[in-house]
Design a protein around this motif. Structure first.
Motif, PDB file in Angstrom:
ATOM      1  N   GLY A  80       0.850  -1.185   0.000  1.00  0.00           N
ATOM      2  CA  GLY A  80       0.000   0.000   0.000  1.00  0.00           C
ATOM      3  C   GLY A  80       0.887   1.236   0.000  1.00  0.00           C
ATOM      4  O   GLY A  80       2.032   1.199  -0.456  1.00  0.00           O
ATOM      5  N   LEU A  89      -6.400  -3.769  -3.338  1.00  0.00           N
ATOM      6  CA  LEU A  89      -6.532  -2.324  -3.110  1.00  0.00           C
ATOM      7  C   LEU A  89      -6.028  -1.612  -4.357  1.00  0.00           C
ATOM      8  O   LEU A  89      -4.830  -1.585  -4.632  1.00  0.00           O
ATOM      9  CB  LEU A  89      -5.683  -1.924  -1.895  1.00  0.00           C
ATOM     10  CG  LEU A  89      -5.675  -0.452  -1.501  1.00  0.00           C
ATOM     11  CD1 LEU A  89      -7.070   0.035  -1.155  1.00  0.00           C
ATOM     12  CD2 LEU A  89      -4.736  -0.233  -0.317  1.00  0.00           C
ATOM     13  N   SER A 138      -5.602   1.596  -6.829  1.00  0.00           N
ATOM     14  CA  SER A 138      -5.657   3.056  -6.963  1.00  0.00           C
ATOM     15  C   SER A 138      -6.045   3.437  -8.382  1.00  0.00           C
ATOM     16  O   SER A 138      -5.998   2.614  -9.295  1.00  0.00           O
ATOM     17  CB  SER A 138      -4.331   3.695  -6.551  1.00  0.00           C
ATOM     18  OG  SER A 138      -3.258   3.051  -7.153  1.00  0.00           O
ATOM     19  N   HIS A 140      -8.677   2.663  -3.675  1.00  0.00           N
ATOM     20  CA  HIS A 140      -7.737   3.449  -2.886  1.00  0.00           C
ATOM     21  C   HIS A 140      -7.856   4.909  -3.304  1.00  0.00           C
ATOM     22  O   HIS A 140      -7.468   5.277  -4.409  1.00  0.00           O
ATOM     23  CB  HIS A 140      -6.317   2.932  -3.186  1.00  0.00           C
ATOM     24  CG  HIS A 140      -5.327   3.258  -2.126  1.00  0.00           C
ATOM     25  ND1 HIS A 140      -3.998   2.905  -2.240  1.00  0.00           N
ATOM     26  CD2 HIS A 140      -5.448   3.877  -0.933  1.00  0.00           C
ATOM     27  CE1 HIS A 140      -3.361   3.308  -1.151  1.00  0.00           C
ATOM     28  NE2 HIS A 140      -4.201   3.901  -0.361  1.00  0.00           N
TER      29      HIS A 140
END
Lengths: 316, 64
Positions: A53, A111, A113, A147
Motif C-alpha cells: 500500500g 486495493l 488506486s 484506494h
C-alpha cells in the motif's frame, strides 16, 4: 454502528496494518525480514495486513516483485485471506492479469488506486477502466477496495458518482474504499455517502475518534504501535493509558497525536522505517525504495532524539 | 498463524531471553516485553546473540 454490518459482511474490520517493507542492500524486497515483521505483528495479535500500500511503497515495486513477496509470506504462514494487496498501474490489462496471478496464490482482497492522472478523465472513462478490470480479472469471490489518494500521487480520486455506479454494477466485487486523502473531511464525506453500502476505511489515525462510527482503519502507525491503534479504534482509552517512564500517563489517542506531531515535518515512510529500525535494532530497516529517499543525517539525528523522548513502549 | 512450537526473544528484568511459546504463556502479562517471534529455536537464539552483542558494543561505546 451503521457500518458494522457492511464490514462484517466483507470481513474487513479492525486494524489493517499498512505494512512497511524491508529492503536488502540492493533495494530488493527482503522477503524473510518482511515475513518476520508480519510474524511479530501476528504474535501480538495483529493478523490483517495491507501489502504494498502507501506505507509499503507499493508504486515502486513491479508486479513480479510483489507476487514473489506475497508468495513468500504466505509460505511463511500468513493467511492469504488476511492480505489486502496494493495494485497500481494505468493499464487495466496489467491490473487484471496481476489480480488473476495473485488470486491463484490465494489472495482475495485487492486495493486498487486510480489510473495515473496524465489526462483529464471523465466519469465514463473512469467507470470503464474499473469495469474492464473487474470483467477481465474474472475471479470468484474476490473483493475490490478502491484506494482514494486525493492529490497525493498524481492519481485521480474517483468521484462519488463513479463509485456509486461501480457499486451498482458490481455489488459483490466492489466492497470498500480505503481513503488516504490528507483531508479528514474527505473521509467524512465518503462515510456519509456510502456508509450503508461500502466499508470506508480511514487512514487518519489522529481522527479515528471523530470518525466514529467506524470499525476499520488502515494504519501505517500500527507498524510501530499496533496496540495503541487498536485501542483508539475501539474507543477504549480509560483502561489503556501508557505509562511512559519519567513522563505523564498518556491515553492512546494522545500517543497517536504525539507521534504524528513528531513525524509531521518528515517523509512518513522514511521516518516510520527509522522508528522500526530502532524497535528491531536493525539499521537495514531504514532503507527506502527510490524515488523515496532516506532522511538526511541532520534530520535523522533530530528525529532519533525526538523518538528517544517519545519513548515508545514495546507494549504499545 | 500457528504459534505453538515457536520461540520468542523477550526482554525481562533488563535481560534478553529465548523462550518457548509454551513457557511464554505461563509468564505474567506485563512482566516481559516480547521482541520477536521465530519458527525455530536456532533463529531465536541467533537473534538473542545478536542483541546481546549489540548491547555490549553500545555499552563499550558509551564507556569510550
Amino acid at each position: 454502528m451503521p457500518n458494522e454490518s457492511i464490514s462484517s459482511t466483507t470481513g474487513f474490520h479492525g486494524v489493517w496494518i499498512d505494512v512497511l517493507v524491508p529492503l536488502q542492500a540492493d533495494l530488493n524486497v527482503d522477503e524473510p525480514k518482511l515475513a518476520s515483521h508480519l510474524r511479530n505483528l501476528s504474535a501480538k495479535g495483529f493478523e490483517n495486513f495491507v501489502l504494498f500500500g502507501q506505507a509499503g511503497e507499493g508504486t515502486t515495486f513491479s508486479a513480479d516483485e510483489k507476487l514473489s513477496a506475497v508468495a513468500h509470506v504466505i509460505e511463511a504462514g500468513v493467511d492469504a485471506n488476511n492480505i489486502l494487496l496494493g495494485v497500481n498501474s494505468s493499464s487495466y490489462t496489467e491490473v487484471a492479469q496481476f489480480i488473476r496471478k495473485a488470486s491463484a496464490k490465494g489472495v482475495k482482497r485487492f486495493l486498487l488506486s486510480a489510473p495515473q492522472y496524465d489526462h483529464t478523465y471523465n466519469n465514463v472513462g473512469l467507470f470503464d477502466y474499473y469495469d474492464q478490470i473487474i470483467k477481465q480479472a474474472n475471479q470468484p469471490n474476490w473483493q475490490l477496495f478502491i484506494h482514494q489518494l486525493g492529490g497525493k500521487n498524481q492519481a485521480a480520486d474517483l468521484p462519488e458518482a463513479v463509485l456509486a455506479d461501480l457499486k451498482k454494477a458490481h455489488p459483490r466485487v466492489f466492497v470498500g474504499i480505503v481513503d488516504q486523502d490528507i483531508h479528514v473531511n474527505h473521509t467524512v464525506e465518503l462515510i456519509r455517502a456510502f456508509d450503508t453500502v461500502l466499508t470506508v476505511a480511514s487512514c487518519h489515525e489522529p481522527n479515528l475518534t471523530i470518525l466514529s462510527p467506524t470499525d476499520v482503519c488502515v494504519s501505517a502507525l500500527a507498524n510501530v504501535m499496533p496496540n495503541v491503534i487498536k485501542h483508539v479504534i475501539a474507543h477504549d482509552f480509560v483502561n489503556n493509558a501508557t505509562k511512559v517512564p519519567g513522563m505523564k500517563v498518556a491515553k492512546p489517542d494522545d500517543r497517536v497525536t504525539e507521534l504524528m506531531t513528531l513525524l509531521a515535518n518528515y517523509p512518513q515512510v522514511a521516518a516510520l522505517k527509522l522508528m522500526l529500525s530502532l524497535h528491531y535494532r536493525m539499521e537495514s530497516w531504514e532503507r527506502v525504495r527510490p524515488p523515496h529517499t532516506t532522511l538526511p543525517k541532520e534530520a535523522r539525528d533530530k528525529l532519533l532524539a525526538a523518538f528517544k523522548t517519545f519513548n515508545l513502549q514495546a507494549t504499545e | 498463524m500457528n504459534f505453538a512450537n515457536t520461540w520468542y526473544v523477550i526482554e525481562r528484568n533488563n535481560h534478553f531471553e529465548t523462550i518457548s511459546h509454551e513457557a511464554l504463556s505461563l509468564l505474567e502479562e506485563g512482566s516481559y516485553v516480547m521482541l520477536q517471534n521465530f519458527q525455530t529455536h536456532h533463529e531465536a537464539h541467533a537473534e538473542h546473540t545478536r542483541l546481546v552483542k549489540l548491547a555490549i558494543a553500545e555499552t563499550k561505546a558509551k564507556l569510550g
